[in-house]
Design an enzyme around this catalytic site. Structure first.
Site, PDB file in Angstrom:
ATOM      1  CB  VAL A  95      77.187  73.574 -22.772  1.00 16.06           C
ATOM      2  CG1 VAL A  95      78.032  72.543 -23.482  1.00 16.06           C
ATOM      3  CG2 VAL A  95      78.042  74.576 -22.018  1.00 16.06           C
ATOM      4  CE  LYS A  96      77.353  79.140 -19.744  1.00 14.58           C
ATOM      5  NZ  LYS A  96      78.649  78.700 -20.232  1.00 14.58           N
TER       6      LYS A  96
END
Length: 397
Positions: free
Chosen positions: A199-200
């Site tokens: 999710v980065k």
């Protein structure tokens, strides 16, 4: 709520974050699968070089995840028993846990009510008192929440005055800038840590990296990620028995990144500019679409340029007539995968048993009562973002 729930049945959940993988990424990983290397091969150095060059840092050390990066960076910076680490209460627990792994004491500095990063006035006052009490920190871990840098020049000046090391938790901030310079260049710190969780900003599955301009620190970090072992004869205590020889010089860990992950990371770095441009477009669209709603939009300090890992709003509960919990659960029920970043660390049972009280950090508590992270990621379409905005509008007006 009936109309929102009916629409949910026909529409997929929009997550708050999601990786973007294209054919170039798949080809990069496939090339490693067909090579002689899967674990410790040439792709790791390529990835490290790509990140170091982007950040204008002298050294980059890839590891298995950002928690591992924080752990060995704190160890290399001398943290241990009878030492102290300070960080933000609004962060993932790893920012504090890395000190506890090493037997250090932990404390927190309350957040700024606008940026949600470390409050510089609170930090200065706490340091003044700690100097009188002889409880100054040995290591400060400023957290660049949501991709917006802390005020690193001021933090560096305080570090020089009070004698503590600085380790930036830049897990959210790949591609961000501070004072027109890339986060991760370590001009104002001893080291900085990135995360490459899916999710980065960029993804390697799991993965992390430590950047530093100190050669001594980089050398030690490379040993610590691989059991504390060195094959460098100049570092050995004994004459090598043969070409197979190595020595464990200190206690280290198996925190290595694989060549598969590194190849994906290098491919992802080539798209970093696109990723950042889209995230900033999405943030601007949110700012315009939500401006008249009873929410507080993210504040951007003029010295920073966020990577927009997260888009955090704060509910103006006195104007809404619904609770934080109600708005959050109703958004989820309508297929909007909102999240809350983060529960204040002093609230966690482990840290409460160490004597922390949530009421000691009033800004963090106020933030926790109001904050919601809306979906923002490279692949979020305008149509889906409009759905997020219209759903929020129906709930709040």
């Amino acid at each position: 709520m009936r109309s929102l729930r009916t629409r949910e049945k026909a529409t997929a959940m929009i997550p708050y974050g999601r990786q973007f993988i294209d054919q170039a990424d798949i080809d990069a990983v496939e090339a490693v699968l067909c090579s002689d290397w899967l674990t410790q091969g040439p792709e790791i150095e390529r990835f490290e070089q790509a990140v170091a060059e982007h950040c204008d840092a002298a050294h980059a050390v890839a590891v298995s995840n950002a928690t591992a990066a924080l752990h060995i960076a704190a160890q290399a910076l001398g943290l241990g028993p009878r030492k102290r680490l300070w960080t933000s209460p609004i962060t993932f627990v790893a920012s504090a846990n890395c000190g506890r792994y090493l037997g250090a004491d932990i404390d927190f500095v309350d957040i700024d009510p606008f940026t949600y990063n470390l409050n510089m006035e609170a930090l200065a006052k706490k340091l003044e008192q700690a100097e009188r009490d002889r409880t100054l920190p040995d290591l400060l871990v400023p957290v660049h929440l949501a991709g917006q840098s802390c005020q690193m020049h001021e933090i560096q000046e305080l570090g020089q005055k009070y004698g503590f090391s600085i380790l930036e938790d830049a897990s959210h901030a790949v591609g961000a800038s501070y004072d027109d310079q890339p986060v991760g260049n370590c001009i104002y710190s001893d080291a900085a840590v990135f995360s490459f969780h899916p999710v980065k900003i960029i993804a390697t599955g799991e993965g992390g990296m430590i950047l530093t301009n100190r050669e001594d620190l980089a050398d030690q970090l490379r040993r610590l990620r691989s059991h504390g072992i060195s094959r460098d004869e100049s570092k050995m205590e004994n004459v090598p028995d043969g070409p197979w020889y190595y020595e464990q010089l200190e206690m280290g860990y198996n925190y290595r990144m694989s060549d598969l992950q590194a190849a994906l990371g290098t491919s992802q770095m080539e798209k970093l500019g696109r990723f950042l441009t889209r995230r900033r477009e999405l943030a601007a669209r949110y700012n315009a679409a939500l401006a008249d709603l009873p929410v507080r939009l993210p504040y951007q300090h003029p010295e920073t340029h966020s990577s927009w890992h997260l888009y955090i709003i704060r509910l103006q509960l006195d104007r809404i007539g619904k609770s934080h919990h109600e708005v959050f659960t109703q958004l989820r029920a309508a297929g909007i995968g909102v999240q809350l970043h983060y529960i204040p660390v002093p609230r966690q049972p482990y840290y409460r048993r160490l004597g922390f009280r949530p009421e000691d950090f009033p800004e963090a508590e106020s933030y926790y009562r109001e904050a919601i992270s809306l979906p923002i990621f490279y692949g979020l379409s305008d149509v889906d973002q409009d759905r997020v905005c219209s759903t929020l509008r129906q709930l709040l007006l």
